[in-house]
Enzyme design. Structure first.
Site: not given
Ligand SMILES: *Cc1c(COP(=O)(O)O)cnc(C)c1O
Ligand code: SF4
Length: 394
Positions: A120-121, A133, A137, A140, A301, A338, A345
Site C-alpha cells: 500500500r505504501y 492465530c 479476536c 479481527c 475498522d 486506517d 493510517k
Molecule cells: C499498517 C500497515 C503498514 C505499516 O504502517 P506503519 O505506519 O509504518 O506502521 C504497512 N502496510 C500496510 C498495508 C499496513 O496496513
Molecule cells: S487481531 Fe486477528 S490476526 Fe491479530 S491475533 Fe487477533 S485474530 Fe489474529
C-alpha cells in the site's frame, strides 16, 4: 464505576490448571492443543450468556473460536461484561451487519500484487505469512481470512512474495503479519528472516504478533536466538486491557527485549474493553513497565459484524487528550483511523492549536491554558534582548 487498578498485582500461576505439571503448562504446544474451541468446552468452566450461546451458533462460519488455557485464566467467568471475555468469546451481535461494513474494509486484497503481500505504501510491504492465530479476536480486521472459517483458502506464496520484494528495490521495510507469524516453526522463521535479511534494500524488518499475549510460552530461548541472529527485528504486540499484562507476558517481553527486539504495542479501541481514560492509562503504564512502547491506538475498522465494538471517535480523542501531558510522553500512542477502502493510517489528534497567522501560533497546553509562539523574526534593533524572552502570555 471508574476503573481502579491494583498496580502491585501481576496475575501469575496456572489458575484453573494448577494441578497440571508446570512443564506441560509451560509447553506452548500443550497450550495450543488444549485450546477451548467450543461452547461445550467453555461450559465446563462457566455459564455462557444467551448472547454468547447465540454467538457460537455462527462463529464456525465467520471466525473460529479458540482460547488458550493461559488466556482463559484471565476471563472473569462471573462477569458477562469482562473486557477479556468480550475479546475472545463470540456474541450474537457479530451477526449484526451494518451497511458500511465490509469483509475487507482496508481494501487489502485490491492492493495485493502476490497472494499474502499487501503493498500500500511505496516503501514498505505487509507480508501475511499465515492465516492461523493462537486465539481469535472477535473484532479481527482480517476475519475474512484468519482461521479460514469463511473458506477464503488463504495460501501465502512465500517464494513469489520474496521474489517480489527482491525485485522492488523501493521496499525498505517488511512487516510480517497474518494471522500470527510466531505460529510458524523456529526453523521456518529462521529461514524467512534469513531470506529477508539477505535482500540488500530491506533495511527494516518487523513482526506483528499477539502470541506474547495469548501464548507467552511460545517465546522460548530458541525463538529468541532466531531474532538475535537476524536482528534487529522489531515487534508490535497487541494488548488491549491492563488485565492482559501478566507476569508471564512481562517475562516474555523481557526475553524478547534481552534478545534485542524493540517492542511496541498496538491496541484497538473497543467498546466495553478499553474505551475509558482510566483503563487506557493503566494499560499504557503497564506497557512501559514491561519495556513496551505504546505505538498505535486504532479506531475499529469497518469489518463485517464489528459494530458492537465501535467507539465514537470523539471518545478516542478525549482519551488521548487525557494522556498527553498528563503522563509520560513515551506512554502516549498515536491514535489512527486506517482509512476505509485502503488510504493508509491517518493520525487523529486532539486539537491544541487555536490559530496560526503569519505572526504567531496560539495554542493551548494540556491544562487548557493558552500560549503564543511568535512566527515573525523580531526586528533586530526594535526588540531589546531581555524583553524578547518575556513574550506576553494572555
Ligand atoms: C499498517 C500497515 C503498514 C505499516 O504502517 P506503519 O505506519 O509504518 O506502521 C504497512 N502496510 C500496510 C498495508 C499496513 O496496513
Ligand atoms: S487481531 Fe486477528 S490476526 Fe491479530 S491475533 Fe487477533 S485474530 Fe489474529
Amino acid at each position: 464505576m471508574p476503573y481502579t487498578e491494583d498496580r502491585a498485582r501481576w496475575f501469575e500461576g496456572q489458575g484453573l490448571w494448577q494441578h497440571l505439571p508446570e512443564s506441560e503448562w509451560r509447553d506452548w504446544s500443550w497450550q495450543l492443543k488444549n485450546r477451548l474451541t467450543s461452547a461445550a468446552q467453555l461450559e465446563q468452566f462457566m455459564t455462557l450468556t444467551p448472547e454468547e450461546k447465540e454467538g457460537f451458533r455462527f462463529a464456525g462460519s465467520k471466525l473460529a473460536t479458540a482460547i488458550t488455557p493461559y488466556f482463559f485464566n484471565l476471563v472473569d467467568r462471573n462477569d458477562p461484561d469482562c473486557p477479556i471475555r468480550r475479546q475472545v468469546i463470540p456474541r450474537g451481535d457479530e451477526m449484526v451487519v451494518s451497511e458500511e461494513e465490509m469483509p475487507d474494509s482496508l481494501g487489502e486484497d485490491a492492493h495485493s500484487p502476490v497472494p499474502g503481500l499487501v503493498h500500500r505504501y511505496p516503501d514498505r510491504v505487509l507480508f501475511l505469512v499465515t492465516d492461523r492465530c493462537a486465539a481469535y479476536c472477535r473484532y479481527c480486521t482480517r476475519s475474512r481470512l484468519v482461521s479460514n472459517a469463511q473458506d477464503y483458502n488463504f495460501h501465502p506464496e512465500y517464494e513469489r512474495a520474496l521474489r517480489y520484494i527482491e525485485a522492488h528495490s523501493e521496499v525498505r521495510d517488511v512487516l510480517l503479519s497474518g494471522g500470527d507469524p510466531l505460529l510458524l516453526s523456529d526453523h521456518k522463521l529462521d529461514h524467512l528472516l534469513g531470506r529477508l535479511r539477505a535482500i540488500k534494500h530491506v533495511e527494516f524488518i518487523r513482526i506483528g504478533s499477539r502470541i506474547p499475549v495469548f501464548l507467552p510460552q511460545r517465546i522460548t530461548p530458541e525463538l529468541c536466538d532466531v531474532f538475535r541472529k537476524h536482528g534487529p527485528v522489531w515487534m508490535s504486540i497487541h494488548v488491549n486491557h491492563p488485565k492482559e499484562c501478566t507476569q508471564e507476558l512481562k517475562d516474555a517481553c523481557e526475553r524478547l527485549a534481552f534478545a534485542g527486539v524493540p517492542l511496541g504495542n498496538q491496541s484497538v479501541l473497543l467498546r466495553g474493553v478499553n474505551d475509558d481514560a482510566d483503563v487506557m492509562k493503566a494499560l499504557v503504564h503497564r506497557l512501559l513497565r514491561m519495556r513496551v512502547r505504546p505505538y498505535y491506538l486504532y479506531q475499529m475498522d469497518l469489518v463485517t459484524g464489528g459494530s458492537h465494538f465501535k467507539v465514537d471517535v470523539r471518545k478516542g480523542i478525549e482519551i488521548i487528550r487525557s494522556l498527553r501531558g498528563h503522563t509520560t510522553g513515551y506512554a502516549v500512542p498515536q491514535y489512527v483511523i486506517d482509512a476505509p477502502g485502503g488510504g493508509g493510517k491517518v493520525p487523529i489528534n486532539p486539537e491544541y492549536i487555536e490559530r496560526i497567522t503569519d505572526d504567531e501560533v496560539v495554542f493551548k497546553n494540556y491544562e487548557g491554558k493558552t500560549f503564543r509562539y511568535p512566527l515573525k523574526a523580531p526586528h533586530k534593533s526594535s526588540v531589546p534582548a531581555g524583553d524578547a524572552l518575556k513574550a506576553p502570555v494572555s
